[in-house]
Every structure is written in C-alpha cells, then in structure tokens.
Design a protein around this motif. Structure first.
Motif, short mmCIF file in Angstrom:
data_model
loop_
_atom_site.label_atom_id
_atom_site.label_comp_id
_atom_site.label_asym_id
_atom_site.label_seq_id
_atom_site.Cartn_x
_atom_site.Cartn_y
_atom_site.Cartn_z
N SER A 199 36.61 26.59 60.00
CA SER A 199 37.13 27.11 58.73
C SER A 199 36.07 27.17 57.64
O SER A 199 36.21 27.92 56.68
N GLN A 200 34.99 26.39 57.78
CA GLN A 200 33.93 26.39 56.77
C GLN A 200 33.12 27.68 56.86
O GLN A 200 32.62 28.03 57.92
N ASN A 201 33.00 28.40 55.77
CA ASN A 201 32.27 29.67 55.71
C ASN A 201 32.78 30.65 56.77
O ASN A 201 32.00 31.36 57.41
N ALA A 202 34.10 30.69 56.94
CA ALA A 202 34.70 31.55 57.97
C ALA A 202 34.36 33.01 57.74
O ALA A 202 34.03 33.74 58.68
N ASP A 203 34.46 33.45 56.49
CA ASP A 203 34.17 34.85 56.18
C ASP A 203 32.73 35.21 56.53
O ASP A 203 32.47 36.22 57.19
N GLY A 204 31.79 34.39 56.11
CA GLY A 204 30.38 34.67 56.38
C GLY A 204 30.07 34.69 57.86
O GLY A 204 29.32 35.55 58.34
N ASN A 205 30.66 33.75 58.61
CA ASN A 205 30.40 33.70 60.04
C ASN A 205 30.96 34.92 60.77
O ASN A 205 30.32 35.48 61.66
N MET A 206 32.16 35.36 60.39
CA MET A 206 32.75 36.52 61.05
C MET A 206 31.97 37.80 60.72
O MET A 206 31.84 38.68 61.56
N ARG A 207 31.43 37.87 59.52
CA ARG A 207 30.61 39.04 59.16
C ARG A 207 29.31 39.04 59.97
O ARG A 207 28.82 40.11 60.36
N LYS A 208 28.74 37.87 60.21
CA LYS A 208 27.54 37.80 61.04
C LYS A 208 27.83 38.18 62.48
O LYS A 208 27.02 38.82 63.14
N VAL A 209 29.01 37.78 62.97
CA VAL A 209 29.41 38.15 64.33
C VAL A 209 29.55 39.67 64.43
O VAL A 209 29.09 40.28 65.40
N LEU A 210 30.16 40.29 63.43
CA LEU A 210 30.29 41.74 63.42
C LEU A 210 28.92 42.41 63.40
O LEU A 210 28.70 43.42 64.08
N ALA A 245 26.24 41.23 64.67
CA ALA A 245 25.60 41.03 65.98
C ALA A 245 26.20 41.92 67.05
O ALA A 245 25.50 42.45 67.91
N LEU A 246 27.53 42.11 67.00
CA LEU A 246 28.24 42.81 68.08
C LEU A 246 28.49 44.29 67.80
O LEU A 246 28.65 45.08 68.72
N ASP A 247 28.64 44.63 66.52
CA ASP A 247 29.03 45.98 66.11
C ASP A 247 30.49 46.30 66.44
O ASP A 247 30.88 47.45 66.43
N TYR A 248 31.28 45.29 66.74
CA TYR A 248 32.72 45.47 66.95
C TYR A 248 33.40 44.11 66.81
O TYR A 248 32.75 43.07 66.96
N PRO A 249 34.70 44.07 66.52
CA PRO A 249 35.40 42.78 66.39
C PRO A 249 35.40 42.04 67.72
O PRO A 249 35.75 42.61 68.75
N GLY A 250 35.03 40.79 67.69
CA GLY A 250 35.01 40.00 68.92
C GLY A 250 36.19 39.06 68.98
O GLY A 250 37.30 39.39 68.56
N ILE A 251 35.95 37.86 69.52
CA ILE A 251 36.98 36.82 69.57
C ILE A 251 36.62 35.83 68.47
O ILE A 251 35.61 35.13 68.56
N PRO A 252 37.41 35.77 67.40
CA PRO A 252 37.00 35.06 66.18
C PRO A 252 36.54 33.63 66.38
O PRO A 252 35.46 33.25 65.93
N ASP A 253 37.36 32.81 67.08
CA ASP A 253 36.99 31.40 67.19
C ASP A 253 35.79 31.19 68.11
O ASP A 253 34.82 30.51 67.77
N THR A 254 35.82 31.81 69.28
CA THR A 254 34.74 31.64 70.25
C THR A 254 33.41 32.14 69.71
O THR A 254 32.39 31.44 69.77
N ASP A 255 33.42 33.33 69.16
CA ASP A 255 32.17 33.93 68.69
C ASP A 255 31.63 33.25 67.43
O ASP A 255 30.41 33.07 67.29
N LEU A 295 42.70 40.27 62.96
CA LEU A 295 43.08 41.33 62.02
C LEU A 295 42.08 41.41 60.87
O LEU A 295 41.70 42.50 60.43
N TYR A 296 41.66 40.27 60.39
CA TYR A 296 40.69 40.22 59.29
C TYR A 296 39.36 40.85 59.72
O TYR A 296 38.79 41.69 59.01
N MET A 297 38.88 40.48 60.90
CA MET A 297 37.62 41.03 61.40
C MET A 297 37.73 42.54 61.61
O MET A 297 36.80 43.30 61.31
N THR A 298 38.87 42.98 62.12
CA THR A 298 39.06 44.41 62.37
C THR A 298 39.04 45.20 61.07
O THR A 298 38.45 46.29 61.00
#
Length: 299
Positions: free
Chosen positions: A19-30, A32-42, A283-286
């Motif tokens: 949950s810490q810096n969740a937004d920043g981490n998900m944006r970095k995952v996007l 890296a991948l160029d598409y929504p991945g699996i939020p918790d795992t990635d 949904l947020y990542m998408t």
C-alpha cells in the motif's frame, strides 16, 4: 553444484509494503510493461527487485519451477481437464459485468477467445500412444506455457530491467521444459495427486539432498492483497480516479456494480477467491494506461 549452493545460500529478510506508494509503483509497472499487469505481483516484484539491485546486478530466481514441473497454477484439476475453454478462466463472463450492459458484447468476446483456445489445441503435438488423460495434460500444459508462462517471463524480464537487474530463471530453460513436457503424467504427480501443491517430481529429486523437512514445506497461496491497509489504499485511489471527468473508465463502468466491489468487498462471480483490492487496483491501472497511452473509445 548442490554442495556449492548449500555453502553459499544465506537468508535475507526484506519487508515490503504494497500500500505504500501504491500509485507510484503501479505507474512504474505500466512504464515497464506498456500494459496493465497484475497489480500486487508486479508491484511487489518491482519493489523487491529495487532492493536486490542495491547490492547485485544479477539474480537467480527459482520462479517457474512449480509451473514447469506440473503445477500450472492448479489448472490440472480433474474436474476441469476436459473443459473447452482456457482452464484458468472459470467464468469468462464475470468481469465484463462491471461494464455497462449496453456497451458490452459479451458473446462476441467469448467466441473470439474460444476460437483462440481451439486453435491452440490444434497446435499441440501428441503421440499415438498417449491416453486420454495424457492428451488432456499435454493440451493444458501447452496452453499454459504459451499464454501464462510466456506472459510471466515477459513481465519478470521487463520489471527486472526497470530496476537494472538481470533476472536468471534456470527452471524456465527450454531443455528442461521440453524434457518435463514429455514425462508421463503419473511421473509428475504419482499417487499423491494434489492440484494445489503438485511439485511431486521435484520433491522426489531433492529428497535425498535437502533436510527432511524442506521437501515437505507448506506454501501460503494467499494473495498479497489480503493485508491490512491494501483495500482502503486501492479504494481511495480508484474513487479519486473515477471522480475525475477525464477518467476513461468512468463512462463505461456500471458504478453500482463497481460500488459493490468497493464497499462490500465483493468481486464478480468467479473472482470470489480474488480479493476485491486486486479488482480495484487493476481498474485503476487500466484507467491510467488508457490515459497515458491516449487510448480513445468510440461509443
């Protein structure tokens, strides 16, 4: 080699917060991948690899050993082996329920996926002496390798490179994959068939090498999102996102059904075992992905 590993292996504990810096981490995952991945795992992989990279430029991972040696995410349950659809998708209509009914063409999407499944089955090579169970096992293994493993390999490599870390996956070596693919089904599972912890073959191999308790370890398969604070963190992020008039998903989602996920901790029908937090995070990542990549829906 095993003697070398036993002499060199050490244990390091790294405490991660999803949950810490969740937004920043998900944006970095996007990124890296160029598409929504699996939020918790990635997201956890991203944070973990960043910690490892502080002291190392390369790492050897034991990932994929259970998948390659027979687990395949539990898709080989006897009740699901004869399905005519992707075995890890229990109900292909479930998540589409979150989209407004007047905008979704459920049957068209299902038929397209069913055609891809049928095409993949035809690609799978068989032997004349294969029995019914072995043929189904080959089909399931082939489809799992083609879709799930290929996607996981790509995500692992991309997220590792995002942190300048080279991830080596010896259990995903094509020679091992080809060898295990041709092993009879009973060799992989033996008599103690278990669709959740079926690494029977590997346990037999290492039984003579490792301490007695090691091959019989119990793994927790609970989601990383079943943690205090995760649900509220992703709920707040998604609510803020959907309240933005520029949100791409806000206009196509059935907000009443989304509200059920947000406040009643309920997921769509077949996702009861998937925490609602994962649905929120996806949904947020998408929505971020659609915004940053300028994806426009014509409705």
């Amino acid at each position: 080699m095993m003697r070398l590993f036993r002499n060199c292996v050490c244990q390091i504990n790294i405490f991660l917060s999803l949950s810490q810096n969740a937004d920043g981490n998900m944006r970095k995952v996007l990124s890296a991948l160029d598409y929504p991945g699996i939020p918790d795992t990635d997201s956890l992989a991203l944070v973990f690899y960043a910690e490892v990279e502080k002291k190392h430029t390369a790492a050897i991972s034991g990932g994929f050993f259970d998948d390659i040696l027979g687990e395949s995410g539990g898709i080989f349950e006897k009740s699901g082996m004869l399905k005519s659809f992707f075995p890890w998708i229990k109900d292909p209509y479930s998540r589409i329920e979150l989209v407004k009914s007047e905008l979704s063409e459920v049957c068209d999407g299902f038929n397209w996926l069913a055609d891809r499944f049928s095409d993949s089955k035809k690609e799978c090579r068989m032997l004349e002496e294969d029995g019914i169970q072995m043929k189904e096992a080959r089909i399931n293994t082939y489809i799992y390798l083609k879709y799930i493993i290929a996607d996981r390999l790509k995500r692992t490599e991309c997220i590792g490179r995002q942190n300048s870390l080279d991830i080596r996956l010896p259990f995903a070596d094509h020679r091992l994959v080809e060898y295990v693919y041709n092993l009879p089904w009973e060799y992989k599972y033996g008599e103690s068939y278990n669709p959740i912890y079926p690494e029977e073959l590997l346990k037999r191999i290492i039984k003579r090498i490792l301490p007695e308790q090691t091959p019989n370890y119990s793994t927790s398969h609970s989601s990383n999102l079943v943690r205090p604070g995760c649900e509220s963190a992703f709920r707040n992020l998604l609510l803020e996102r959907l309240s933005d008039k520029e949100s791409a998903l806000a206009g196509i989602l059935d907000m009443k059904k989304v509200s059920d996920v947000l406040y009643q901790n309920e997921a769509p029908r077949s996702d009861r075992l998937v925490p609602a937090a994962r649905i929120m995070a996806w949904l947020y990542m998408t929505d971020i992905w659609m915004d940053e990549y300028k994806i426009i829906l014509s409705i």
